[in-house]
Design a protein around this motif. Structure first.
Motif, PDB file in Angstrom:
ATOM      1  N   ASP A  90       4.201   1.774   1.774  1.00 33.20           N
ATOM      2  CA  ASP A  90       4.327   1.056   0.502  1.00 33.20           C
ATOM      3  C   ASP A  90       3.633   1.802  -0.637  1.00 33.20           C
ATOM      4  O   ASP A  90       4.128   1.836  -1.770  1.00 33.20           O
ATOM      5  CB  ASP A  90       3.737  -0.358   0.634  1.00 33.20           C
ATOM      6  CG  ASP A  90       4.020  -1.182  -0.620  1.00 33.20           C
ATOM      7  OD1 ASP A  90       5.189  -1.555  -0.816  1.00 33.20           O
ATOM      8  OD2 ASP A  90       3.087  -1.430  -1.403  1.00 33.20           O
ATOM      9  N   LEU A 129       9.482  -6.226   3.557  1.00 35.60           N
ATOM     10  CA  LEU A 129       8.177  -5.874   3.012  1.00 35.60           C
ATOM     11  C   LEU A 129       8.270  -4.700   2.041  1.00 35.60           C
ATOM     12  O   LEU A 129       7.626  -4.698   0.994  1.00 35.60           O
ATOM     13  CB  LEU A 129       7.211  -5.528   4.149  1.00 35.60           C
ATOM     14  CG  LEU A 129       6.729  -6.718   4.982  1.00 35.60           C
ATOM     15  CD1 LEU A 129       6.187  -6.253   6.330  1.00 35.60           C
ATOM     16  CD2 LEU A 129       5.656  -7.483   4.222  1.00 35.60           C
ATOM     17  N   ARG A 172       0.123 -10.847   7.123  1.00 36.20           N
ATOM     18  CA  ARG A 172      -1.045 -10.056   6.711  1.00 36.20           C
ATOM     19  C   ARG A 172      -0.617  -8.916   5.790  1.00 36.20           C
ATOM     20  O   ARG A 172      -1.261  -8.628   4.780  1.00 36.20           O
ATOM     21  CB  ARG A 172      -1.763  -9.498   7.943  1.00 36.20           C
ATOM     22  CG  ARG A 172      -2.505 -10.551   8.736  1.00 36.20           C
ATOM     23  CD  ARG A 172      -3.100  -9.959   9.994  1.00 36.20           C
ATOM     24  NE  ARG A 172      -3.994  -8.854   9.701  1.00 36.20           N
ATOM     25  CZ  ARG A 172      -4.087  -7.742  10.446  1.00 36.20           C
ATOM     26  NH1 ARG A 172      -3.327  -7.586  11.499  1.00 36.20           N
ATOM     27  NH2 ARG A 172      -4.929  -6.795  10.113  1.00 36.20           N
ATOM     28  N   LEU A 173       0.483  -8.267   6.154  1.00 39.20           N
ATOM     29  CA  LEU A 173       0.967  -7.157   5.328  1.00 39.20           C
ATOM     30  C   LEU A 173       1.364  -7.618   3.939  1.00 39.20           C
ATOM     31  O   LEU A 173       1.085  -6.949   2.949  1.00 39.20           O
ATOM     32  CB  LEU A 173       2.162  -6.491   6.009  1.00 39.20           C
ATOM     33  CG  LEU A 173       1.830  -5.259   6.844  1.00 39.20           C
ATOM     34  CD1 LEU A 173       3.011  -4.862   7.708  1.00 39.20           C
ATOM     35  CD2 LEU A 173       1.424  -4.088   5.944  1.00 39.20           C
ATOM     36  N   LEU A 174       2.011  -8.775   3.879  1.00 41.36           N
ATOM     37  CA  LEU A 174       2.445  -9.308   2.589  1.00 41.36           C
ATOM     38  C   LEU A 174       1.236  -9.470   1.665  1.00 41.36           C
ATOM     39  O   LEU A 174       1.265  -9.061   0.501  1.00 41.36           O
ATOM     40  CB  LEU A 174       3.136 -10.652   2.821  1.00 41.36           C
ATOM     41  CG  LEU A 174       4.220 -11.078   1.852  1.00 41.36           C
ATOM     42  CD1 LEU A 174       5.261  -9.986   1.655  1.00 41.36           C
ATOM     43  CD2 LEU A 174       4.902 -12.344   2.346  1.00 41.36           C
ATOM     44  N   VAL A 215      -1.712  -7.950   1.957  1.00 38.03           N
ATOM     45  CA  VAL A 215      -2.317  -6.645   1.679  1.00 38.03           C
ATOM     46  C   VAL A 215      -1.502  -5.871   0.636  1.00 38.03           C
ATOM     47  O   VAL A 215      -2.059  -5.264  -0.281  1.00 38.03           O
ATOM     48  CB  VAL A 215      -2.431  -5.825   2.992  1.00 38.03           C
ATOM     49  CG1 VAL A 215      -2.771  -4.379   2.695  1.00 38.03           C
ATOM     50  CG2 VAL A 215      -3.479  -6.431   3.907  1.00 38.03           C
ATOM     51  N   LEU A 216      -0.174  -5.923   0.764  1.00 35.34           N
ATOM     52  CA  LEU A 216       0.676  -5.157  -0.155  1.00 35.34           C
ATOM     53  C   LEU A 216       0.590  -5.710  -1.577  1.00 35.34           C
ATOM     54  O   LEU A 216       0.611  -4.958  -2.549  1.00 35.34           O
ATOM     55  CB  LEU A 216       2.131  -5.141   0.319  1.00 35.34           C
ATOM     56  CG  LEU A 216       2.399  -4.473   1.676  1.00 35.34           C
ATOM     57  CD1 LEU A 216       3.896  -4.320   1.908  1.00 35.34           C
ATOM     58  CD2 LEU A 216       1.717  -3.127   1.791  1.00 35.34           C
ATOM     59  N   ASP A 233      -2.630  -4.441  -2.859  1.00 33.05           N
ATOM     60  CA  ASP A 233      -2.523  -3.012  -3.183  1.00 33.05           C
ATOM     61  C   ASP A 233      -1.761  -2.793  -4.484  1.00 33.05           C
ATOM     62  O   ASP A 233      -2.152  -1.984  -5.321  1.00 33.05           O
ATOM     63  CB  ASP A 233      -1.763  -2.273  -2.067  1.00 33.05           C
ATOM     64  CG  ASP A 233      -2.612  -2.064  -0.813  1.00 33.05           C
ATOM     65  OD1 ASP A 233      -3.813  -2.346  -0.866  1.00 33.05           O
ATOM     66  OD2 ASP A 233      -2.052  -1.621   0.208  1.00 33.05           O
ATOM     67  N   ARG A 234      -0.654  -3.514  -4.635  1.00 34.39           N
ATOM     68  CA  ARG A 234       0.227  -3.236  -5.775  1.00 34.39           C
ATOM     69  C   ARG A 234      -0.233  -3.899  -7.055  1.00 34.39           C
ATOM     70  O   ARG A 234      -0.051  -3.358  -8.135  1.00 34.39           O
ATOM     71  CB  ARG A 234       1.646  -3.697  -5.455  1.00 34.39           C
ATOM     72  CG  ARG A 234       2.410  -2.692  -4.634  1.00 34.39           C
ATOM     73  CD  ARG A 234       3.878  -2.712  -4.958  1.00 34.39           C
ATOM     74  NE  ARG A 234       4.495  -1.463  -4.531  1.00 34.39           N
ATOM     75  CZ  ARG A 234       5.770  -1.171  -4.699  1.00 34.39           C
ATOM     76  NH1 ARG A 234       6.580  -2.034  -5.275  1.00 34.39           N
ATOM     77  NH2 ARG A 234       6.244  -0.028  -4.302  1.00 34.39           N
TER      78      ARG A 234
END
Lengths: 278, 91
Positions: free
Chosen positions: A165, A205, B22-24, B26-27, B30-31
């Motif tokens: 990402d 994602l 969890r990724l959602l 974190v991303l 991050d963004r």
């Protein structure tokens, strides 16, 4: 994505495609070697470039490590001409490797030198595949500097997807996008048990287009041991996946290959008798 | 097991579902530099503003999510309204 572009003089110029990932160890080099080989098997003129200066690896994956005389830095610094540094593949005369320097570091080249190098290469080849170093620093920036297209390789794991990402964002910012995605090392049985991110999860994602998927496959280990691309092995599921990706990359209208969810009946019978096909 | 997962959708507590959630988070962090704490604060502020106009809002039930699209990401708020027992009388 028809890929044929004309130079000022009307010569057909090749496509420069960088393979990158952010996280290390997700299969960039294996992907570059197999896609390059698969494209050359289709009759395209292909150059694969190892842009991981100081951590040369594409040569050993392709079994060409004993033939290196000059490397990318020698070309950039004028000690060798491009033709002298390019190593012909053992089997496919239209496939060439430009190896990385092993004794230098990533600061040995800059972005403009990489752009100049890719311009030279695209005049001679239909496809120029650049194997990027891991990370988001100078080495990565150099690897994408001359690219027309970027392929991001990830695995269905949280750390790899997170890093992918970051790369998506950096590629957009560098106006090299939109990148396309290869999801590597998928374990279908783990996905069907709900214990591994699915292709759909990863796409949701990252929100980029899917170029292809590659299953976890031990034939990759064996092929790498031998220094031969897995695409030569008709029994390699991963090899078949890379051939599918090469078709799509070349602009053929074929769907993403489906990965069989379970062992087939024949495989089960064979494994009963102590034999395995893959 | 996978048969039932296929039929009824993935179990909410599967490790893949957990990884995705969890990724959602974190991303998004991050963004957009939007931490889970800031997200909670955003929800609380949103509820406060909306309640000035719509007292029927159930602040506890507000769900703010960020979903990702190819062209742009989307911030979405689901704001459930408590259904009144009787419609408000007209003046």
């Amino acid at each position: 994505m028809d890929g044929k572009r004309l130079s000022v003089s009307g010569v057909i110029m090749g496509r420069v495609i960088t393979v990158t990932s952010g996280k290390g160890g997700v299969g960039k080099t294996t992907t570059t070697a197999n896609l390059g080989t698969a494209l050359a098997m289709r009759g395209a003129r292909v150059a694969v470039v190892d842009a991981d200066i100081g951590l040369r690896n594409l040569d050993v994956v392709m079994g060409l490590e004993n033939r290196i005389v000059y490397d990318l830095v020698d070309v950039v610094e004028g000690r060798a001409r491009l033709r002298q540094a390019l190593i012909k593949d053992k089997r496919l005369p239209e496939l060439c490797l430009l190896p990385a320097a092993q004794t230098r570091d990533k600061d040995a080249v800059n972005a403009q030198q990489m752009i100049d190098l890719t311009q030279q290469l695209r005049a001679e080849f239909d496809f120029v595949l650049i194997d990027s170093p891991a990370g988001i620093e100078a080495g990565f920036r150099n690897a994408i500097a001359g690219a027309d297209e970027v392929i991001i390789v990830t695995t269905p794991e949280v750390s790899a997807v997170r890093d992918a990402d970051r790369i998506v964002g950096l590629i957009e910012a560098a106006e090299k996008g939109p990148a396309s995605l290869i999801i590597n090392r998928i374990k279908p049985r783990l996905v069907s048990r709900g214990e591994m991110l699915s292709v759909e999860d990863v796409l949701e994602l990252l929100a980029i287009s899917l170029l292809g998927i590659v299953p976890e496959d031990e034939t990759i280990v064996i092929a790498t041991n031998r220094g031969e691309a897995a695409v030569y092995d008709p029994n390699s599921l991963a090899g078949r996946a890379y051939i599918n990706i090469a078709q799509r990359l070349a602009g053929e209208d074929v769907p993403v290959m489906a990965i069989p969810d379970q062992q087939g009946v024949l495989d089960r019978l064979l494994s009963l008798f102590g034999r395995r096909r893959t | 097991m996978s048969f039932f997962n296929g039929l009824f959708g993935r179990k909410r507590d599967s490790s893949a579902e957990l990884a995705k959630q969890r990724l959602l988070t974190v991303l998004i962090d991050d963004r957009y530099k939007l931490t889970p704490e800031m997200m909670a604060q955003l929800k609380a502020d949103l509820a406060e503003v909306l309640q000035r106009y719509l007292p029927a809002i159930d602040a506890e039930q507000i769900e703010v999510t960020l979903s990702r699209g190819e062209a742009h990401d989307l911030l979405k708020a689901d704001v459930p309204l408590r259904r009144a027992a009787e419609p408000p009388s007209k003046r």
